[in-house]
Design a protein around this motif. Structure first.
Motif, short mmCIF file in Angstrom:
data_model
loop_
_atom_site.label_atom_id
_atom_site.label_comp_id
_atom_site.label_asym_id
_atom_site.label_seq_id
_atom_site.Cartn_x
_atom_site.Cartn_y
_atom_site.Cartn_z
N GLU A 3 0.84 -1.20 0.00
CA GLU A 3 0.00 0.00 0.00
C GLU A 3 0.87 1.24 0.00
O GLU A 3 2.01 1.22 0.41
CB GLU A 3 -0.90 0.01 1.24
CG GLU A 3 -1.91 -1.11 1.24
CD GLU A 3 -2.92 -0.98 2.35
OE1 GLU A 3 -3.12 0.14 2.84
OE2 GLU A 3 -3.49 -2.00 2.71
N GLY A 4 0.31 2.33 -0.49
CA GLY A 4 1.02 3.59 -0.49
C GLY A 4 0.08 4.71 -0.87
O GLY A 4 -1.12 4.53 -0.92
N SER A 5 0.64 5.87 -1.12
CA SER A 5 -0.15 7.02 -1.53
C SER A 5 0.30 7.42 -2.92
O SER A 5 1.46 7.30 -3.27
CB SER A 5 0.07 8.16 -0.54
OG SER A 5 -0.74 9.25 -0.88
N PHE A 6 -0.61 7.91 -3.74
CA PHE A 6 -0.34 8.20 -5.13
C PHE A 6 -1.02 9.51 -5.50
O PHE A 6 -2.18 9.70 -5.19
CB PHE A 6 -0.88 7.05 -5.99
CG PHE A 6 -0.60 7.19 -7.44
CD1 PHE A 6 -1.56 7.73 -8.30
CD2 PHE A 6 0.60 6.78 -7.96
CE1 PHE A 6 -1.31 7.84 -9.65
CE2 PHE A 6 0.85 6.89 -9.32
CZ PHE A 6 -0.11 7.42 -10.16
N ASP A 13 -4.31 13.13 -3.05
CA ASP A 13 -3.79 11.80 -2.74
C ASP A 13 -4.93 10.81 -2.68
O ASP A 13 -5.97 11.06 -2.10
CB ASP A 13 -3.06 11.81 -1.39
CG ASP A 13 -1.69 12.46 -1.50
OD1 ASP A 13 -1.20 12.60 -2.63
OD2 ASP A 13 -1.12 12.82 -0.46
N ALA A 14 -4.73 9.66 -3.33
CA ALA A 14 -5.71 8.57 -3.30
C ALA A 14 -4.97 7.34 -2.81
O ALA A 14 -3.80 7.15 -3.13
CB ALA A 14 -6.29 8.33 -4.69
N PRO A 15 -5.62 6.50 -2.03
CA PRO A 15 -4.94 5.29 -1.58
C PRO A 15 -4.62 4.40 -2.78
O PRO A 15 -5.40 4.29 -3.72
CB PRO A 15 -5.97 4.63 -0.65
CG PRO A 15 -7.28 5.23 -1.02
CD PRO A 15 -6.99 6.59 -1.56
N VAL A 26 1.91 -9.87 -14.80
CA VAL A 26 0.83 -8.89 -14.61
C VAL A 26 0.72 -8.50 -13.14
O VAL A 26 0.80 -9.34 -12.25
CB VAL A 26 -0.52 -9.47 -15.12
CG1 VAL A 26 -1.65 -8.48 -14.87
CG2 VAL A 26 -0.43 -9.82 -16.59
N ARG A 27 0.53 -7.22 -12.90
CA ARG A 27 0.31 -6.69 -11.55
C ARG A 27 -1.08 -6.06 -11.53
O ARG A 27 -1.52 -5.48 -12.51
CB ARG A 27 1.34 -5.62 -11.19
CG ARG A 27 2.78 -6.04 -11.34
CD ARG A 27 3.18 -7.05 -10.29
NE ARG A 27 4.59 -7.34 -10.37
CZ ARG A 27 5.09 -8.47 -10.84
NH1 ARG A 27 4.27 -9.39 -11.30
NH2 ARG A 27 6.37 -8.68 -10.87
N MET A 28 -1.74 -6.17 -10.41
CA MET A 28 -3.03 -5.50 -10.21
C MET A 28 -2.76 -4.23 -9.42
O MET A 28 -2.17 -4.27 -8.34
CB MET A 28 -4.00 -6.40 -9.44
CG MET A 28 -4.36 -7.68 -10.17
SD MET A 28 -5.14 -7.43 -11.76
CE MET A 28 -6.71 -6.80 -11.27
N VAL A 29 -3.19 -3.11 -9.97
CA VAL A 29 -2.99 -1.81 -9.32
C VAL A 29 -4.37 -1.22 -9.03
O VAL A 29 -5.20 -1.12 -9.92
CB VAL A 29 -2.19 -0.85 -10.23
CG1 VAL A 29 -2.05 0.51 -9.56
CG2 VAL A 29 -0.83 -1.43 -10.56
N ARG A 30 -4.59 -0.87 -7.77
CA ARG A 30 -5.83 -0.20 -7.39
C ARG A 30 -5.47 1.20 -6.92
O ARG A 30 -4.66 1.38 -6.02
CB ARG A 30 -6.53 -0.96 -6.27
CG ARG A 30 -7.85 -0.28 -5.88
CD ARG A 30 -8.60 -1.01 -4.80
NE ARG A 30 -8.83 -2.38 -5.22
CZ ARG A 30 -8.78 -3.43 -4.39
NH1 ARG A 30 -8.53 -3.24 -3.12
NH2 ARG A 30 -9.00 -4.64 -4.82
N ILE A 31 -6.08 2.19 -7.54
CA ILE A 31 -5.90 3.59 -7.17
C ILE A 31 -7.28 4.13 -6.88
O ILE A 31 -8.11 4.24 -7.78
CB ILE A 31 -5.21 4.40 -8.29
CG1 ILE A 31 -3.87 3.78 -8.64
CG2 ILE A 31 -5.04 5.86 -7.84
CD1 ILE A 31 -3.23 4.39 -9.86
N GLY A 32 -7.52 4.45 -5.63
CA GLY A 32 -8.87 4.84 -5.24
C GLY A 32 -9.81 3.67 -5.52
O GLY A 32 -9.57 2.56 -5.07
N SER A 33 -10.86 3.88 -6.30
CA SER A 33 -11.79 2.79 -6.62
C SER A 33 -11.51 2.18 -7.99
O SER A 33 -12.21 1.27 -8.41
CB SER A 33 -13.23 3.32 -6.58
OG SER A 33 -13.38 4.35 -7.55
N ASP A 34 -10.49 2.66 -8.71
CA ASP A 34 -10.15 2.14 -10.03
C ASP A 34 -9.14 1.00 -9.91
O ASP A 34 -8.18 1.08 -9.15
CB ASP A 34 -9.56 3.24 -10.92
CG ASP A 34 -10.54 4.36 -11.18
OD1 ASP A 34 -11.73 4.05 -11.40
OD2 ASP A 34 -10.12 5.53 -11.19
#
Length: 152
Positions: A3-6, A13-15, A26-34
């Protein structure tokens, strides 16, 4: 997941979370709700990556706060550099050219479609500009770094 901030869209800033898929690049990236599926390829230079997101390639650079502040200060003094030429990111076959000399392109507009590693990849303009020349034709095999389209 790590986890981090972006800084999402450069505004707030969104989690953010990053997760691995076992046995896959492949990596799964979650930014906010996306949520995004991303393949990252390390490039030359510190913190530089090519990111493949939903079939689109993006160049990215990971910077800490200090480096970003220094980059912002030097970029403000440098002035505009203009649109970058479209070059082949890897060896492949040109499938389609979406522009002609004299055409105006917008940032993010698809310019060339090439096939590499059995996938079609749309190469996009990094900035708005005008097509100076188209240096390849459909059906042409190109090497990594070959000039495809010049912009001005």
């Amino acid at each position: 997941m790590r986890e981090g901030s972006f800084a999402y869209e450069g505004e707030s800033d969104a989690p953010a979370e990053l997760g691995d898929i076992a046995g896959s690049p492949v990596r799964m990236v979650r930014i906010g709700s996306d949520v995004f599926r991303v393949v990252a390829e390390k490039r030359e230079g510190r913190g530089r990556f090519s990111l493949w997101v939903d079939g689109h390639r993006f160049e990215a650079e990971a910077l800490d706060e200090r480096r970003r502040a220094l980059r912002d200060l030097t970029a403000a003094a440098a002035g505009p550099t203009g649109p970058a030429p479209i070059v082949a990111p890897m060896p492949g076959l040109i499938v389609r050219i979406n522009v002609a000399p004299g055409d105006t392109v917008e940032a993010g507009q698809g310019v060339v479609v090439m096939e590499a590693m059995k996938m079609e990849n749309e190469l996009r303009a990094t900035a708005a500009g005008k097509v100076r020349s188209v240096d390849v034709a459909p059906g042409t095999a190109v090497e990594k770094g070959a000039l495809l389209v010049s912009l001005e």
